[in-house]
Enzyme design. Sequence first.
Site, short mmCIF file in Angstrom:
data_model
loop_
_atom_site.label_atom_id
_atom_site.label_comp_id
_atom_site.label_asym_id
_atom_site.label_seq_id
_atom_site.Cartn_x
_atom_site.Cartn_y
_atom_site.Cartn_z
N LYS A 40 -0.36 13.52 5.02
CA LYS A 40 -1.23 12.42 6.01
C LYS A 40 -2.14 13.29 7.07
CE LYS A 40 2.62 8.78 6.47
NZ LYS A 40 3.79 8.74 6.96
N LEU B 87 -1.02 0.53 11.44
CA LEU B 87 -1.67 1.01 12.58
C LEU B 87 -3.39 1.33 12.20
CD1 LEU B 87 0.75 3.38 14.47
CD2 LEU B 87 0.38 0.94 15.07
N ASP C 230 5.53 14.59 3.43
CA ASP C 230 4.71 13.14 3.70
C ASP C 230 3.68 13.59 4.93
OD1 ASP C 230 4.64 10.25 3.53
OD2 ASP C 230 5.16 10.46 5.49
N ALA D 94 1.18 3.57 8.39
CA ALA D 94 1.19 2.09 7.86
C ALA D 94 0.16 1.19 8.58
CB ALA D 94 2.66 1.79 8.39
N LYS E 20 -0.35 7.53 -1.08
CA LYS E 20 -1.03 8.62 -0.58
C LYS E 20 -1.43 9.69 -1.58
CE LYS E 20 1.95 7.71 2.77
NZ LYS E 20 3.62 7.88 2.96
N LYS F 170 9.48 -2.13 -15.45
CA LYS F 170 9.52 -2.35 -16.87
C LYS F 170 9.02 -3.36 -17.56
CE LYS F 170 14.66 -2.30 -15.75
NZ LYS F 170 14.73 -2.06 -14.18
N GLU G 160 10.17 7.56 2.56
CA GLU G 160 9.13 7.41 0.93
C GLU G 160 10.43 7.04 0.13
OE1 GLU G 160 5.80 8.11 0.48
OE2 GLU G 160 6.38 7.36 2.58
N1 LIG Z 1 7.78 2.28 3.38
C1 LIG Z 1 6.74 2.51 4.18
O1 LIG Z 1 7.06 2.21 5.56
C2 LIG Z 1 5.43 3.02 3.82
C3 LIG Z 1 5.25 3.00 2.45
N2 LIG Z 1 4.04 3.60 1.79
C4 LIG Z 1 3.90 3.83 0.45
O2 LIG Z 1 4.13 2.52 -0.14
C5 LIG Z 1 4.41 3.20 -1.37
C6 LIG Z 1 5.57 2.07 -1.92
O3 LIG Z 1 6.57 2.37 -1.06
P1 LIG Z 1 7.87 1.29 -1.23
O4 LIG Z 1 7.58 0.14 -1.51
O5 LIG Z 1 8.69 1.46 0.07
O6 LIG Z 1 8.63 2.01 -2.48
P2 LIG Z 1 9.68 1.47 -3.62
O7 LIG Z 1 10.17 2.41 -4.39
O8 LIG Z 1 10.41 0.44 -2.92
O9 LIG Z 1 8.57 0.59 -4.45
C7 LIG Z 1 7.86 1.29 -5.43
C8 LIG Z 1 7.92 0.36 -6.67
O10 LIG Z 1 7.03 1.07 -7.59
C9 LIG Z 1 7.54 1.01 -8.92
N3 LIG Z 1 6.87 1.60 -9.80
C10 LIG Z 1 6.58 3.24 -9.67
N4 LIG Z 1 5.87 3.56 -10.57
C11 LIG Z 1 5.51 2.60 -11.16
C12 LIG Z 1 4.54 2.26 -12.55
N5 LIG Z 1 4.16 3.18 -12.89
N6 LIG Z 1 4.15 1.15 -12.81
C13 LIG Z 1 4.85 0.12 -12.28
N7 LIG Z 1 5.82 0.25 -11.23
C14 LIG Z 1 5.83 1.40 -10.90
C15 LIG Z 1 8.93 1.37 -8.82
O11 LIG Z 1 9.83 1.02 -9.76
C16 LIG Z 1 9.27 0.61 -7.35
O12 LIG Z 1 9.61 -0.75 -7.55
C17 LIG Z 1 4.70 4.48 -1.52
O13 LIG Z 1 3.44 5.18 -2.04
C18 LIG Z 1 4.79 4.60 -0.13
O14 LIG Z 1 4.33 5.99 0.31
C19 LIG Z 1 3.05 3.83 2.78
C20 LIG Z 1 3.21 3.45 4.32
C21 LIG Z 1 4.38 2.82 4.68
N1 LIG Z 2 7.92 7.46 4.88
C1 LIG Z 2 6.66 7.06 5.79
C2 LIG Z 2 6.28 5.80 5.31
C3 LIG Z 2 4.77 5.84 5.92
O1 LIG Z 2 4.07 6.16 5.37
C4 LIG Z 2 7.10 7.36 7.08
O2 LIG Z 2 8.30 7.58 7.18
O3 LIG Z 2 6.29 7.53 7.92
NA NA Z 3 -2.81 2.83 9.00
#
Ligand SMILES: NC(=O)C1=CN([C@@H]2O[C@H](COP(=O)(O)OP(=O)(O)OC[C@H]3O[C@@H](n4cnc5c(N)ncnc54)[C@H](O)[C@@H]3O)[C@@H](O)[C@H]2O)C=CC1
Ligand SMILES: N[C@@H](CC=O)C(=O)O
Ligand code: NA
Length: 818
Positions: free
Chosen positions: A683, A614, A679, A612, A580, A508, A668
Amino acid sequence: MKVLKFGGTSVGTVDTIKQVISILENNLAQGERMAVIFSAMGGVTNRLIEIGRMASAGQAEYLELLKAVEERHFATIRGLLNVKNQSTTFAAVKGLFNELEDLLRGVSLIRELTPRTLDLIMSFGERLSTTIITEALKHRGIATEYCDARSLIRTNDHFGLAEVDFEITNRQILEYFAKTSALPCVTGFVASTADGITTTLGRGGSDYTASIFGAALDAEVIEIWTDVDGMMTADPRKVPNAFTIPSISYAEAMELSHFGAKVIYPPSLQPAFAKNILIKVLNTFNTAFEGTLVHRSANGKEYAITGISSIDDVALVNIQGSGMIGVAGISARLFTALSDHRISVILISQASSEHSICFTIDPRNADRAREVLQKAFEAEIAVGDIDSISIEKNLSIIAIVGEGMKKSTGVSGKLFSVLGKNGINVIATAQGSSELNISVVLSKNDLSKALNAIHGVFFQSETRSLNLFIVGVGLIGGTLLEQIRNQTTYLRDEKFLKLNVAGLTNTKKMLLEPDGIDPTRWRDELDELGVKTSLPAFVQRIIELNLPNSVFVDCTSDKDIVYYYGDLLDANISVVTPNKVANSGRYAEYLQLQRMALHRGVKFLYETNVGAGLPIINTIQGLMASGDKFLKIEAILSGTLSYIFNTFGPGVRFVDVVREAKAKGYTEPDPRDDLSGTDVARKILILAREVGVPLEPEDIAIAQLLPDNCQQAPSIEAFFAELEASNDYFEKLLTDAQAQGEVLRYIATLENDRATVELRTVGPQHPFYTLSGSDNIVSFTTERYKDRPLVVKGPGAGAEVTASGVFADIMSISSYLG
Ligand SMILES: NC(=O)C1=CN([C@@H]2O[C@H](COP(=O)(O)OP(=O)(O)OC[C@H]3O[C@@H](n4cnc5c(N)ncnc54)[C@H](O)[C@@H]3O)[C@@H](O)[C@H]2O)C=CC1
Ligand SMILES: N[C@@H](CC=O)C(=O)O
Ligand code: NA
């Protein structure tokens, strides 16, 4: 004996003069014998010049301006003296103004302002301020005496920049001091010829007066009282981290002031230096400050350089041609021509090929310089010996200065390396053989970025800043901000590092704040101060801001954001991301980003793309760099699926376990990406590319884990509904595995350049049998790790471990930038 000099701001108002008086009283209390030199009240000299010019142009309004100057001095008398003590001072000051008014009337009648008359007009500034302060001191019971320096400093009649006759001057000063026991209050800046005609001493005038008196009287110290904390490592308006230099050599002060540091004007201090008199630069408004000591020679220094200075606006002239090679006299003619036209040259550089000479000048002289040179080398240009005279504008010069760089290595290496890492192009460079100064010419647009970056590397024990622009403040972005907030003190105290959140955006709102968004209040600040999000505008602004040490942190799962990475890397901004998408699109795009980062000397880091926090990507990159060959990778790469198969059991519904995984932050943003195998496929694709196998997304063979109804669910909620409806399907998978004494594992494999992703069952002998929670495990079989593979194992999803992996990438950029 001590000589003190107070500049225009120190005597600029009633309050500041009171402060000056209290400084003098403190000194007197210690029994110091002193002489005090005063400048005109701040701004008065310029005003008098303006008034003189107006009068000579016949503009009658000069009288109004004069009245205002008079009123300012009268108000100062009223503020400093009791009513009953004011009359003599009023009379003296009024007398001076009457004299000045007569003089200006003369100027306006004859419509001529000679340098001689201008000197006389300007002399009133110091005479007025010194008269008032002398009276104020007297009324405080201090034995003091007004001393008009015109009766002591003898000069020739080069009005505006008169040259001192030291023999006569020194004698007159010594005679005067032999006669007086009161505290002499001396008018700065002014002097006179043998005929008693008033002259002035030019730039740095009152400092010069102090230096002349100090030298004549063999003072132990000359104190220059100004309005800042001495000389600083850089201009604090441009470099917020600049700090006071405790001690500097005269030669260093000369170099810094040549490049724009305006606290003192060292040439004016020459008489004092010749006699090895210590100079102290002090702050009238901060008497606790100990001052910058200016010595004849450098003392032991803590840092390799002493300060950084700059000239904001220069033009670079380049003259080149094959006919210049080996021809003697070209540069002599070149610089003679410039000097004949009074064009001063700031910096010169000639490569040893002699094919070209370049130099910088004030841009206001650029057009004239071109004409002069075209004329001077008319003949060479006509026959093609000189083929071009080009002039480039909008440039700046930065100079690093310090005696410490003499004969020490690595200083220029450090300078050019930090410029390179920040993508700052050096257009020309010069180092004098005195090794006191290295100067670089660069685009004006890069000036502030370069100054801050250079300051950061040379003054390491001050806090360096890394400027972060974070996109996406959901789970990972939000957790990262919290970790940054919690580490603020540690990073500051232990690593001298500030992670400055200079920009933030959610879907937003977006907020750019180069001075930093408070990580404890980012939600409120984004909400209150943010504007409607536009990613193109956000990226554009980051590039325009051109801050040093900038890092773009993409914490979204946005598919389009990757298109900005190229622009950012190209603008020398590092990118860190857990997203990713960029690395799992077309191979050509992946390669292009890698190359771009390499080419630009910035970092593109994405350790958290796999497992993540690691150390998986870093491990591969280390092995690849050292020449190992990968034979096989077998891995569990989904924290979500790992958690599900470690938790799903009798009496538990599959859908509830998936919901739990989501609630724990493992999935995700769209959990269908995890359960569909997408996913994990992304990877293993990334790992394949990292080990040098250029696969495309369609090359990954994904064995479908979900029944069709779940796989095709059109929304996240519909997906959960289908999972619930399919519980029997998942239970059967589980019981079949258990019947064989095995467990369910979703395994990715890369072998012989082929990648597969499939649900398998494994028995107790298999290394992947014992896993818990959201564990990932990656087993690398390589030429070096052939008999027993290298295994990385641990929690591979979740907010804290992912954000800390992103944090680690940011820290590695900070180390790289040095
Ligand atoms: N949750 C996990 O354990 C891991 C997550 N990731 C990666 O981290 C990234 C974020 O994941 P989360 O934080 O869990 O997701 P999330 O959905 O909680 O956060 C992503 C945020 O980005 C915002 N967003 C999306 N497009 C946008 C844009 N164009 N401009 C501004 N804001 C925007 C969304 O509104 C949301 O608040 C993803 O790419 C995910 O694959 C990677 C490794 C582990
Ligand atoms: N959604 C992913 C988060 C890390 O990339 C997972 O479950 O491994
Ligand atoms: Na890693």
